[in-house]
Design a protein around this motif. Structure first.
Motif, PDB file in Angstrom:
ATOM      1  N   THR A 215      -5.578   8.281   4.157  1.00  7.66           N
ATOM      2  CA  THR A 215      -5.445   8.897   2.506  1.00  7.66           C
ATOM      3  C   THR A 215      -5.920   9.881   2.196  1.00  7.66           C
ATOM      4  OG1 THR A 215      -5.478   6.221   2.229  1.00  7.66           O
ATOM      5  CG2 THR A 215      -6.390   8.017   0.700  1.00  7.66           C
ATOM      6  N   LEU A 216      -5.233  10.470   1.718  1.00  3.04           N
ATOM      7  CA  LEU A 216      -6.145  11.901   1.347  1.00  3.04           C
ATOM      8  C   LEU A 216      -6.838  12.502  -0.008  1.00  3.04           C
ATOM      9  CD1 LEU A 216      -2.691  14.049   2.353  1.00  3.04           C
ATOM     10  CD2 LEU A 216      -4.170  13.623   3.804  1.00  3.04           C
ATOM     11  N   ARG A 217      -7.665  13.419   0.457  1.00  3.53           N
ATOM     12  CA  ARG A 217      -8.800  13.234  -1.169  1.00  3.53           C
ATOM     13  C   ARG A 217      -8.420  14.984  -1.709  1.00  3.53           C
ATOM     14  NH1 ARG A 217     -12.133  10.595   2.537  1.00  3.53           N
ATOM     15  NH2 ARG A 217     -13.199  12.918   2.567  1.00  3.53           N
ATOM     16  N   PHE A 218      -8.303  14.735  -2.961  1.00  2.00           N
ATOM     17  CA  PHE A 218      -8.319  16.475  -2.938  1.00  2.00           C
ATOM     18  C   PHE A 218      -9.596  16.529  -4.366  1.00  2.00           C
ATOM     19  CE2 PHE A 218      -3.817  14.701  -2.239  1.00  2.00           C
ATOM     20  CZ  PHE A 218      -3.303  16.138  -1.823  1.00  2.00           C
ATOM     21  N   TYR A 219     -10.111  17.672  -3.904  1.00  2.00           N
ATOM     22  CA  TYR A 219     -10.943  18.319  -5.363  1.00  2.00           C
ATOM     23  C   TYR A 219     -11.667  19.675  -5.514  1.00  2.00           C
ATOM     24  CZ  TYR A 219     -13.791  14.035  -2.937  1.00  2.00           C
ATOM     25  OH  TYR A 219     -13.634  13.210  -2.139  1.00  2.00           O
TER      26      TYR A 219
END
Length: 290
Positions: free
Chosen positions: A211-215
């Protein structure tokens, strides 16, 4: 025994001898007159001897007093010089402290401006977390990330978004079992960056089972400021209270039909402890960041 004391004793013996001699050679009246005259002479001699003795005795004391007065005068001059120097140094120190304070204020303002400029230059950037190491083709990170976004974000893009650049964070490559390095992506268009960030808030992005996270990509200083809200954000999330961390570092909370803004973590934590803590938990709210 001093010379004057010896002379005084000798004069007393001479007087005694004279008195004895006159007592044997003169009648009573003559003796009395002679005795009176001799006594006056001896009195004068005694006064002179005492005066000389006192003068001699006082001479060392007078010399000491003169030296003492000279020392006092010297000390007064030195104290005056020290006071003058201290006064001048105090004025110089006051001016220096004022200048330092002004420079500190200016330095803080310049640091804030530089940090703001740095963050503005990163406004088209995103940080993608949890992409496995060595997933990209060698030397073509831009094409890899562009395809990843198109293929894993539903119908958000009909064609791969245009990127200006993409690279992994400039840190040492992690060892096996450690978290992969973040990928920093610079979009050619700010609008595309916002679309990706908004979509990632509403949907789960999965790549190769991760699961990728974007910030947003922020400076270290601003990241530290925003991280200060982490504790109160977690508490609000558990209570199901809607909130959003706005750029650069402001927390917006919707509670009781009101929208509240907090510029510091301390203000937000005070609000939580006074208004929210102790209330029953609601379904967890979503977290948003700008």
């Amino acid at each position: 025994m001093s010379k004057k004391e010896s002379e005084t004793k000798k004069s007393s013996r001479t007087l005694s001898a004279k008195v004895a001699n006159m007592a044997t050679t003169a009648n009573t009246d003559d003796f009395a007159m002679m005795l009176s005259t001799e006594m006056e002479k001896q009195h004068e001699h005694f006064k002179e001897d005492m005066s000389a003795l006192i003068t001699t005795s006082l001479a060392p004391i007078q010399a000491s007093l003169a030296n003492f007065h000279e020392m006092v005068d010297t000390l007064e001059q030195r104290v005056t010089a020290v006071e003058t120097t201290v006064g001048a140094n105090f004025d110089a120190l006051f001016k220096a402290e004022k200048a330092i304070s002004e420079l500190q204020t200016l330095n803080a303002a310049l640091a804030d401006r530089i940090d703001d400029l740095e963050n503005r230059s990163r406004r088209v950037n995103l940080r993608i977390i949890n992409v496995p190491e060595d997933s990209e083709p060698k030397g073509d990170m831009v094409a890899f990330v562009s395809a990843l976004l198109k293929d894993n974000m539903g119908n958000l893009f009909t064609s791969p978004p245009e990127l200006e650049r993409a690279h992994q964070a400039l840190v040492q490559k992690p060892k096996n079992g450690q978290s992969p390095r973040a990928i920093i992506v610079a979009f050619l268009r700010f609008r595309d960056r916002e679309r990706v960030l908004h979509w990632a808030r509403q949907n789960e992005v999965v790549f190769q089972g991760h699961t990728l996270r974007f910030y947003p990509d922020l400076s270290a200083q601003l990241s530290k400021k925003r991280a200060g809200f982490k504790k109160v954000k977690a508490a609000l999330y558990q209570k199901g209270i809607q909130f959003r961390l706005l750029y650069p570092a402001r927390l917006r909370v919707t509670y009781g039909g009101e929208t509240l803004m907090f510029d510091t973590p301390a203000d937000a934590e005070t609000f939580y402890s006074q208004k929210v803590e102790g209330t029953r938990d609601s379904p967890a709210a979503s977290e948003h960041e700008d």
